[in-house]
Motif scaffolding. Structure first.
Motif, short mmCIF file in Angstrom:
data_model
loop_
_atom_site.label_atom_id
_atom_site.label_comp_id
_atom_site.label_asym_id
_atom_site.label_seq_id
_atom_site.Cartn_x
_atom_site.Cartn_y
_atom_site.Cartn_z
N ALA A 100 0.81 -1.22 0.00
CA ALA A 100 0.00 0.00 0.00
C ALA A 100 0.84 1.27 0.00
O ALA A 100 0.49 2.26 -0.65
CB ALA A 100 -0.95 -0.01 1.20
N VAL A 101 1.95 1.27 0.72
CA VAL A 101 2.79 2.47 0.81
C VAL A 101 3.36 2.82 -0.55
O VAL A 101 3.25 3.96 -1.02
CB VAL A 101 3.92 2.28 1.84
CG1 VAL A 101 4.84 3.49 1.83
CG2 VAL A 101 3.35 2.06 3.23
N THR A 102 4.01 1.84 -1.21
CA THR A 102 4.60 2.12 -2.52
C THR A 102 3.51 2.42 -3.56
O THR A 102 3.71 3.25 -4.44
CB THR A 102 5.47 0.94 -2.99
OG1 THR A 102 4.72 -0.28 -2.89
CG2 THR A 102 6.71 0.83 -2.14
N THR A 103 2.37 1.75 -3.44
CA THR A 103 1.26 2.03 -4.36
C THR A 103 0.81 3.47 -4.23
O THR A 103 0.59 4.16 -5.24
CB THR A 103 0.07 1.09 -4.07
OG1 THR A 103 0.44 -0.25 -4.39
CG2 THR A 103 -1.15 1.48 -4.89
N PHE A 104 0.66 3.96 -3.00
CA PHE A 104 0.22 5.34 -2.77
C PHE A 104 1.18 6.32 -3.44
O PHE A 104 0.76 7.24 -4.14
CB PHE A 104 0.14 5.62 -1.27
CG PHE A 104 -0.68 6.83 -0.93
CD1 PHE A 104 -1.99 6.72 -0.52
CD2 PHE A 104 -0.13 8.10 -1.04
CE1 PHE A 104 -2.75 7.85 -0.21
CE2 PHE A 104 -0.87 9.23 -0.74
CZ PHE A 104 -2.19 9.10 -0.32
N ILE A 105 2.48 6.09 -3.25
CA ILE A 105 3.49 6.99 -3.83
C ILE A 105 3.47 6.92 -5.36
O ILE A 105 3.46 7.95 -6.04
CB ILE A 105 4.89 6.61 -3.31
CG1 ILE A 105 4.97 6.84 -1.80
CG2 ILE A 105 5.97 7.43 -4.03
CD1 ILE A 105 6.23 6.29 -1.16
N LEU A 106 3.44 5.70 -5.89
CA LEU A 106 3.51 5.52 -7.35
C LEU A 106 2.31 6.11 -8.06
O LEU A 106 2.45 6.75 -9.11
CB LEU A 106 3.63 4.03 -7.67
CG LEU A 106 4.97 3.38 -7.31
CD1 LEU A 106 4.86 1.85 -7.36
CD2 LEU A 106 6.08 3.86 -8.25
N LYS A 107 1.11 5.90 -7.51
CA LYS A 107 -0.09 6.42 -8.18
C LYS A 107 -0.16 7.94 -8.08
O LYS A 107 -0.64 8.61 -9.01
CB LYS A 107 -1.36 5.79 -7.58
CG LYS A 107 -1.37 4.27 -7.59
CD LYS A 107 -0.81 3.67 -8.87
CE LYS A 107 -0.63 2.17 -8.76
NZ LYS A 107 0.08 1.59 -9.92
#
Length: 216
Positions: A100-107
């Motif tokens: 979730a953390v990397t997804t939040f940043i990437l999106k």
């Protein structure tokens, strides 16, 4: 890294982005908040119910479509928040809170990039859809594709460090998964770009007729 630490890191990322929005005096209208909420929900649905998983956590899905679409219709911050919230929540509901953390940043990066190209470089909002249709279409494709193309590089790159330093995977395993993620992300980006462009071209004229000029 423990699950508690992952939740704290995700909260820190969210707070940082919200603080940055406030710092730059970004105010959201009720219409924008509603649009972000709807697009976040569509991102979540597109991920949870139209997803083809691959080995190592990668998956084909259409969630990124709505990140780019929101950025084209509104702006980069709105697009970034729609995708970040919807797809980070999708990771959590799918049982993958570690992503979730990397997804939040990437999106969020996808949205910011699409919005910057669309509204700072090409100024799509000030152009009429029937003016030089070929050139306009190229600009829309370039705008949508910019953030999604960036994701082809940032997703595997950030995913590699997540797998090694957060999940504790062996370097050789992480490298193999990075190659898989790069290929899947490329296919995701191409399909999502096509879908975002089609939806934008269909929705933009409708919004132009429905809203006063100063709210488009």
């Amino acid at each position: 890294m423990s699950e508690t630490a992952m939740w704290l890191l995700l909260a820190a990322v969210v707070i940082l982005i919200v603080f940055a929005s406030v710092l730059y005096k970004r105010k959201f209208s009720v219409r924008e908040i509603a649009t972000i909420g709807v697009m976040a929900a569509l991102s979540l649905v597109a991920y949870l119910f139209f997803r083809i998983p691959f080995y190592g956590g990668s998956s084909f899905h259409l969630g990124n479509t709505f990140t780019a679409l929101t950025a084209l219709l509104l702006d980069g911050v709105s697009g970034g928040l729609a995708g970040a919230i919807g797809l980070a929540l999708a990771d959590i509901l799918a049982g993958d809170p570690g992503y979730a953390v990397t997804t939040f940043i990437l999106k969020f990066l996808i949205g910011i990039t699409c919005g910057a190209v669309a509204h700072k470089v090409f100024r799509l909002k000030s152009q009429k859809t029937d003016d030089k249709k070929g050139i306009y279409l190229v600009k829309v494709i370039a705008s949508a594709g910019s953030g999604l193309l960036l994701n082809v590089f940032t997703d595997p790159f950030l995913g590699y460090f997540r797998n090694v330093y957060i999940f504790g995977q062996e370097y050789t395993v992480a490298q193999a998964l990075t190659k898989i993620a790069g290929g899947v992300t490329f296919v995701n980006s191409v399909v999502s770009t096509v879908c975002a462009v089609i939806l934008y071209l269909a929705l933009r004229p409708v919004l132009a007729r429905a809203l006063p000029e100063n709210q488009r």
